[in-house]
Scaffold this motif. Sequence first.
Motif, PDB file in Angstrom:
ATOM      1  N   ALA A   1       0.855  -1.190   0.000  1.00 28.29           N
ATOM      2  CA  ALA A   1       0.000   0.000   0.000  1.00 28.29           C
ATOM      3  C   ALA A   1       0.888   1.236   0.000  1.00 28.29           C
ATOM      4  O   ALA A   1       1.856   1.321   0.760  1.00 28.29           O
ATOM      5  N   ALA A   2       0.568   2.181  -0.882  1.00 23.21           N
ATOM      6  CA  ALA A   2       1.295   3.450  -0.960  1.00 23.21           C
ATOM      7  C   ALA A   2       0.526   4.479  -0.148  1.00 23.21           C
ATOM      8  O   ALA A   2      -0.541   4.942  -0.550  1.00 23.21           O
ATOM      9  N   ASN A   3       1.075   4.816   1.029  1.00 27.55           N
ATOM     10  CA  ASN A   3       0.424   5.767   1.916  1.00 27.55           C
ATOM     11  C   ASN A   3       0.814   7.199   1.538  1.00 27.55           C
ATOM     12  O   ASN A   3       1.779   7.423   0.802  1.00 27.55           O
ATOM     13  N   LYS A   4       0.070   8.144   2.064  1.00 30.01           N
ATOM     14  CA  LYS A   4       0.265   9.579   1.776  1.00 30.01           C
ATOM     15  C   LYS A   4       0.112   9.844   0.278  1.00 30.01           C
ATOM     16  O   LYS A   4       0.862  10.641  -0.303  1.00 30.01           O
ATOM     17  N   ALA A   5      -0.862   9.163  -0.356  1.00 28.58           N
ATOM     18  CA  ALA A   5      -1.037   9.265  -1.807  1.00 28.58           C
ATOM     19  C   ALA A   5      -2.162  10.220  -2.176  1.00 28.58           C
ATOM     20  O   ALA A   5      -2.625  10.203  -3.318  1.00 28.58           O
ATOM     21  N   GLU A   6      -2.584  11.070  -1.229  1.00 26.66           N
ATOM     22  CA  GLU A   6      -3.626  12.019  -1.566  1.00 26.66           C
ATOM     23  C   GLU A   6      -3.067  13.086  -2.510  1.00 26.66           C
ATOM     24  O   GLU A   6      -1.912  13.517  -2.395  1.00 26.66           O
ATOM     25  N   GLY A   7      -3.872  13.493  -3.450  1.00 26.66           N
ATOM     26  CA  GLY A   7      -3.431  14.501  -4.423  1.00 26.66           C
ATOM     27  C   GLY A   7      -2.516  13.893  -5.468  1.00 26.66           C
ATOM     28  O   GLY A   7      -2.388  12.678  -5.630  1.00 26.66           O
ATOM     29  N   SER A   8      -1.868  14.770  -6.223  1.00 26.07           N
ATOM     30  CA  SER A   8      -0.972  14.327  -7.309  1.00 26.07           C
ATOM     31  C   SER A   8       0.449  14.103  -6.844  1.00 26.07           C
ATOM     32  O   SER A   8       1.273  13.582  -7.609  1.00 26.07           O
ATOM     33  N   ALA A   9       0.768  14.458  -5.580  1.00 27.48           N
ATOM     34  CA  ALA A   9       2.153  14.327  -5.118  1.00 27.48           C
ATOM     35  C   ALA A   9       2.570  12.875  -4.962  1.00 27.48           C
ATOM     36  O   ALA A   9       3.768  12.565  -5.009  1.00 27.48           O
ATOM     37  N   GLY A  10       1.604  11.969  -4.788  1.00 22.59           N
ATOM     38  CA  GLY A  10       1.971  10.571  -4.588  1.00 22.59           C
ATOM     39  C   GLY A  10       1.807   9.716  -5.820  1.00 22.59           C
ATOM     40  O   GLY A  10       1.951   8.479  -5.729  1.00 22.59           O
ATOM     41  N   ASP A  11       1.567  10.315  -6.985  1.00 23.95           N
ATOM     42  CA  ASP A  11       1.366   9.513  -8.194  1.00 23.95           C
ATOM     43  C   ASP A  11       2.621   8.738  -8.572  1.00 23.95           C
ATOM     44  O   ASP A  11       2.569   7.546  -8.892  1.00 23.95           O
ATOM     45  N   ALA A  12       3.764   9.424  -8.545  1.00 21.95           N
ATOM     46  CA  ALA A  12       5.012   8.774  -8.966  1.00 21.95           C
ATOM     47  C   ALA A  12       5.363   7.611  -8.046  1.00 21.95           C
ATOM     48  O   ALA A  12       5.764   6.523  -8.497  1.00 21.95           O
ATOM     49  N   GLY A  13       5.221   7.797  -6.714  1.00 27.86           N
ATOM     50  CA  GLY A  13       5.551   6.725  -5.772  1.00 27.86           C
ATOM     51  C   GLY A  13       4.631   5.534  -5.905  1.00 27.86           C
ATOM     52  O   GLY A  13       5.056   4.385  -5.776  1.00 27.86           O
ATOM     53  N   ALA A  14       3.341   5.791  -6.170  1.00 27.56           N
ATOM     54  CA  ALA A  14       2.404   4.684  -6.332  1.00 27.56           C
ATOM     55  C   ALA A  14       2.736   3.858  -7.566  1.00 27.56           C
ATOM     56  O   ALA A  14       2.593   2.630  -7.569  1.00 27.56           O
ATOM     57  N   ILE A  15       3.212   4.525  -8.630  1.00 29.93           N
ATOM     58  CA  ILE A  15       3.589   3.798  -9.844  1.00 29.93           C
ATOM     59  C   ILE A  15       4.864   2.991  -9.605  1.00 29.93           C
ATOM     60  O   ILE A  15       4.996   1.851 -10.070  1.00 29.93           O
ATOM     61  N   GLU A  16       5.810   3.565  -8.854  1.00 29.50           N
ATOM     62  CA  GLU A  16       7.059   2.833  -8.562  1.00 29.50           C
ATOM     63  C   GLU A  16       6.804   1.566  -7.750  1.00 29.50           C
ATOM     64  O   GLU A  16       7.583   0.613  -7.830  1.00 29.50           O
ATOM     65  N   ALA A  17       5.719   1.549  -6.943  1.00 29.28           N
ATOM     66  CA  ALA A  17       5.443   0.388  -6.093  1.00 29.28           C
ATOM     67  C   ALA A  17       5.138  -0.869  -6.901  1.00 29.28           C
ATOM     68  O   ALA A  17       5.244  -1.984  -6.377  1.00 29.28           O
ATOM     69  N   TRP A  18       4.787  -0.705  -8.185  1.00 31.48           N
ATOM     70  CA  TRP A  18       4.593  -1.885  -9.045  1.00 31.48           C
ATOM     71  C   TRP A  18       5.882  -2.698  -9.141  1.00 31.48           C
ATOM     72  O   TRP A  18       5.856  -3.924  -9.295  1.00 31.48           O
ATOM     73  N   GLY A  19       7.033  -2.020  -9.071  1.00 25.63           N
ATOM     74  CA  GLY A  19       8.309  -2.710  -9.240  1.00 25.63           C
ATOM     75  C   GLY A  19       8.702  -3.613  -8.083  1.00 25.63           C
ATOM     76  O   GLY A  19       9.682  -4.357  -8.194  1.00 25.63           O
ATOM     77  N   LEU A  20       7.963  -3.577  -6.975  1.00 25.41           N
ATOM     78  CA  LEU A  20       8.295  -4.451  -5.841  1.00 25.41           C
ATOM     79  C   LEU A  20       7.872  -5.895  -6.083  1.00 25.41           C
ATOM     80  O   LEU A  20       8.291  -6.804  -5.353  1.00 25.41           O
ATOM     81  N   GLY A  21       7.047  -6.131  -7.098  1.00 22.53           N
ATOM     82  CA  GLY A  21       6.636  -7.494  -7.416  1.00 22.53           C
ATOM     83  C   GLY A  21       5.642  -8.082  -6.443  1.00 22.53           C
ATOM     84  O   GLY A  21       5.562  -9.313  -6.302  1.00 22.53           O
ATOM     85  N   LEU A  22       4.858  -7.247  -5.764  1.00 23.39           N
ATOM     86  CA  LEU A  22       3.878  -7.719  -4.787  1.00 23.39           C
ATOM     87  C   LEU A  22       2.451  -7.483  -5.256  1.00 23.39           C
ATOM     88  O   LEU A  22       1.527  -7.418  -4.457  1.00 23.39           O
ATOM     89  N   GLY A  23       2.276  -7.334  -6.557  1.00 25.93           N
ATOM     90  CA  GLY A  23       0.941  -7.121  -7.088  1.00 25.93           C
ATOM     91  C   GLY A  23       0.614  -5.646  -7.197  1.00 25.93           C
ATOM     92  O   GLY A  23       1.463  -4.761  -7.033  1.00 25.93           O
ATOM     93  N   GLU A  24      -0.657  -5.379  -7.473  1.00 23.07           N
ATOM     94  CA  GLU A  24      -1.097  -4.006  -7.665  1.00 23.07           C
ATOM     95  C   GLU A  24      -1.093  -3.250  -6.342  1.00 23.07           C
ATOM     96  O   GLU A  24      -1.704  -3.694  -5.368  1.00 23.07           O
ATOM     97  N   PRO A  25      -0.395  -2.120  -6.256  1.00 26.15           N
ATOM     98  CA  PRO A  25      -0.386  -1.349  -5.009  1.00 26.15           C
ATOM     99  C   PRO A  25      -1.706  -0.624  -4.785  1.00 26.15           C
ATOM    100  O   PRO A  25      -2.402  -0.249  -5.734  1.00 26.15           O
ATOM    101  N   ILE A  26      -2.039  -0.437  -3.527  1.00 24.87           N
ATOM    102  CA  ILE A  26      -3.253   0.272  -3.141  1.00 24.87           C
ATOM    103  C   ILE A  26      -2.868   1.692  -2.732  1.00 24.87           C
ATOM    104  O   ILE A  26      -1.963   1.879  -1.915  1.00 24.87           O
ATOM    105  N   ARG A  27      -3.550   2.662  -3.289  1.00 24.37           N
ATOM    106  CA  ARG A  27      -3.300   4.050  -2.924  1.00 24.37           C
ATOM    107  C   ARG A  27      -4.213   4.433  -1.768  1.00 24.37           C
ATOM    108  O   ARG A  27      -5.446   4.346  -1.895  1.00 24.37           O
ATOM    109  N   ILE A  28      -3.601   4.814  -0.638  1.00 26.56           N
ATOM    110  CA  ILE A  28      -4.397   5.169   0.542  1.00 26.56           C
ATOM    111  C   ILE A  28      -3.846   6.442   1.167  1.00 26.56           C
ATOM    112  O   ILE A  28      -2.727   6.878   0.858  1.00 26.56           O
TER     113      ILE A  28
END
Length: 517
Positions: A117-144
Amino acid sequence: MSFTLAIVGRPNVGKSTLFNRLVGKRLALVDDQPGVTRDLREGDARLVDLHFVVIDSAGLELAEDDSLQGRMRRLTERAVEEADICLFLIDARAGVTPADEIFADILRRKNAHVIVAANKAEGSAGDAGAIEAWGLGLGEPIRISAEHGEGLDDLYDVLKPLADEFAEKNAANIPETDVEIEEDSEEEGTIRMPTEARPLQLAVIGRPNAGKSTLINKILGEDRLLTGPEAGITRDAISVSAKFMGTPMRIWDTAGMRKRGKVNDKLEKLSVADGLRAVRFAEVVVVLLDVNIPFETQDLRIADLAETEGRAVVLAANKWDLEEDKPEKLKELRESFEKLLPQLKGAPLVTVSAKTGKGLDRLHNAIIKAYEIWNRRISTAKLNMWLQAMTEAHPPPAPGGRRIKLRYMTQAKTRPPGFVIKATHTDKIPESYGRYLVNGLRADFDMPGTPIRIFFRDQGTSNPYKERKKSIPSRLTKHVEARKAAERKGKAAGGVAPGGTMRPDKPKPKGQRPPKK
């Protein structure tokens, strides 16, 4: 509670904030400074219709030594292993760091169900980090956003199917207890014996270094559980499936339980709590004693816990091969048992040697007998004949001059046996008389050791015609009542009512006295 969810991640990614959001209270301290949380904290969480246990953990740091950070990391990894689901939290605004990649690889090996789960993803500031979380290989990340409560509906969609899976799994492990049966039943029924699909659930509990893991290894015939001379090697409750002398069983090995005042380590507290949960999963509990120091205070508390939970209890004295004067020691054990554990009067006490395997046949027979008694069912006719004989031999007391009457008895439950007695003035029945009946059931129906529950239900002397409406008097009834009224009036006047043979005397004139003789 259907499952356990552990929240893990680097320091200051919002784990405690999410924990507080799920439990609905500010239980965990929250601050911008990293490393505020050091111990594990459990809470009862609720997400829509899901109820589960959530664990707030310390921040994962790259430390392997015995420093504070190293101990905190080992504690967090232990929570990851014990939890059903692991929620790996990253900071969406900071993106995926090299430490996140290392920890993701560790979590993948330690837990089968890892959600990122990508926390602190409110607004557009967390878009890049949420996309990078795909690279961890743990499935689709959840934006919360734990701070604002955003994205929890997406978390619910991921947890819901896993919760159903764990609910079915736990339902298969939880034994049937307090099974209700039909009252007034004359059938004694058949006992359901263990099968491969529904094995007998057995928990082995006791103090540290009593030999629990060694005993289970001897039953299994292989060294599957870690053993050694050090106390406290086993940390969590481990279940293994095996056939013990042909009987399918699921055996729970538990951590040693010390006195509460001596339990200082946070990990040991979790281990003891895990052992208590194993008792609730069991049908038969084996309390393993060290023959050199038997029946210490903690042994008594452990045995009393199993009886309170309503489980069949077997006491086993281990390390019997080291005892020299066996007859005298056995006599001493039985005397101490009858004196210190009267609530388990008659429970089997067997001697075993986990090291050599001697006495395992006696232990198996004691477990099977305790299981059969735990499932026993007695017909209502036999119970009422027995109740009449018991009350004639020793009637219940009469507090305040009010006599207590025990009118009727039937068995309402099995696993463990539970009986209902309908009586008068149930609030005046002393506990001593209840123990008298319990001991009588043990002796007369061959139910030694198993927990027996007796429930008194009030049944006063009620008039069955109290609520019935009065009928309208008929013409004949009115005639009879009028005749009776006339008879009463004639008797009051000194004569007989009309229709009789005598007439009333002539009334005397007022003011005249009878003549003197």
